[in-house]
Enzyme design. Structure first.
Site, short mmCIF file in Angstrom:
data_model
loop_
_atom_site.label_atom_id
_atom_site.label_comp_id
_atom_site.label_asym_id
_atom_site.label_seq_id
_atom_site.Cartn_x
_atom_site.Cartn_y
_atom_site.Cartn_z
N HIS A 42 0.82 -1.22 -0.22
CA HIS A 42 -0.24 -0.15 -0.06
C HIS A 42 1.63 1.32 -0.32
O HIS A 42 1.86 0.70 0.85
CB HIS A 42 -1.04 0.20 1.31
CG HIS A 42 -2.14 0.57 1.14
ND1 HIS A 42 -1.79 2.68 1.49
CD2 HIS A 42 -3.55 0.69 0.64
CE1 HIS A 42 -3.31 3.17 1.60
NE2 HIS A 42 -3.85 2.36 1.26
N ASP A 72 -7.78 -5.53 0.28
CA ASP A 72 -8.31 -6.27 -0.63
C ASP A 72 -7.80 -7.82 -0.47
O ASP A 72 -9.12 -8.19 -1.29
CB ASP A 72 -7.64 -5.12 -2.19
CG ASP A 72 -8.55 -4.19 -2.42
OD1 ASP A 72 -9.55 -3.98 -1.82
OD2 ASP A 72 -7.59 -3.74 -2.92
#
Length: 379
Positions: free
Chosen positions: A263, A314
């Protein structure tokens, strides 16, 4: 010859590390908080509708405010018949995110306050759009599979209604809870690409629907919202837990990018993924999907060890939606269902204290040149 003059300005690719504005909606500085509340507390104790109210209005609702909010969402949970007809006519193989982007743009034509950019009008429009997007997502999914849309049930919460409209069957409490938590964790995330896109659009004094339409276009990309679909495609490619170790080692040796990990902001781990992993494992056990959980754990351990990349939200959410029996093409539209409220809050915040967003660039093109007549130009 190109221009390469010295400059005192700093260029940050992808605007990484650049402070582009101020917000009171959420922050990732201390984990992830919405209006000061940790997402772990909200996911554990609250509901998506409460969190939506918090994001829009700045405070958790009282019992009366929550009831009235639910009633307004229920009353707005329908779309014009012309929208349903448009969904019916769009080719079945059109990606769901493309359909949803077009549908939100179309909804603006039936929005009575579309041109009113006042604070209160934007709150009303945000509530109506929050209620209508699940209707569009469910109607499109049913139409593309040869089924007629199911009307919303005003007595149900937004997550329960979404599952009801998708299936035509009342969902179980556990299914509603799983959807509720996933929507809470996807609801808002500071100055991400889609929220910033929405803020850029409305900084021109465009309208809320235009901002949301642009945000959906940004979210579609596999480096943003589309990552949940890509994560599920990884798991489908691997197939079974006994193939996971060999597959992930080969993928890492080939320097393949494994979606669902890493991320831009969270270097030590995504707090949403940490919380959701527990819920996803519980739903896997209830639905007989333990093999996929083992497969995911093997892949996660290898990527953590070899690439030092923890999973992002996700990774578990893709599995959760799979365990709920939802098709992969719906994963990113479900992200939209959750994030409409966050985008709307950013749009309102931008317009409440607006300044046109207009950055500069460092020019790397040719130095100044004189115009040459076409007869004197060489091949």
């Amino acid at each position: 010859m190109t221009t390469d003059k010295p400059t005192s300005e700093t260029y940050s690719p992808g605007l990484e590390g650049v402070i582009a504005g101020e917000t009171s909606i959420s922050t990732v500085d201390t984990g992830l908080t919405y209006r000061g509340y940790a997402i772990e507390d909200l996911a554990e104790h609250s509901t998506y509708e409460e969190v939506a109210y918090l994001i829009l209005y700045g405070e958790l609702p009282t019992a009366r405010q929550a009831s009235e909010f639910r009633q307004r969402l229920g009353a707005a949970a329908s779309v014009p018949k012309e929208i349903i007809e448009a969904l019916r006519r769009i080719p079945k193989d059109t990606p769901s995110m493309d359909v949803l982007r077009s549908a939100v743009s179309l909804l603006a034509h039936w929005e009575p306050e579309v041109a009113d950019n006042s604070h209160d009008a934007n709150l009303r429009k945000a509530e109506r759009l929050l209620a209508k997007v699940p209707v569009v997502v469910a109607a499109r999914q049913r139409l593309r599979t040869g089924q007629e849309p199911v009307a919303a049930d005003p007595s149900l919460t937004l997550p329960a209604n979404l599952l009801w409209m998708l299936r035509g069957q009342k969902p179980s409490d556990k299914q509603v809870h799983a959807m509720d938590v996933s929507l809470i964790l996807y609801a808002e995330h500071e100055f991400n690409a889609s929220a910033f896109s929405a803020r850029c659009v409305v900084s021109t004094l465009s309208d809320l629907h235009s901002g949301i339409t642009a945000a959906i276009g940004a979210l579609k990309g596999p480096l943003h919202g589309g990552a949940n679909e890509a994560a599920m495609e990884v798991l489908q490619e691997v197939g079974t837990a006994d193939r996971a170790e060999q597959w992930v080692r080969k993928a890492l040796a080939e320097k393949r990018r494994i979606m669902g990990f890493g991320h831009r902001v969270y270097k030590q781990g995504d707090p949403r993924a940490v919380y959701l992993k527990q819920l996803t494992a519980a739903v896997a056990a209830e639905t007989g999907n333990q093999d996929m959980e083992r497969m995911a754990d093997i892949i996660e351990a290898a990527v953590r060890s070899e690439k030092k990349l923890p999973p992002n939200v996700d990774w578990p959410c893709a599995r959760l939606y799979h365990y709920l029996g939802l098709p992969v093409d719906l994963y990113t539209p479900l992200f939209v269902v959750a994030r409409v409220v966050g985008w709307s809050a950013h749009i309102i915040e931008q317009l409440d204290n607006n300044r046109l967003i207009r950055p500069r660039s460092i020019y790397r093109g040719p130095a100044p040149r004189k115009w040459i007549p076409i007869s004197q130009r060489s091949e």
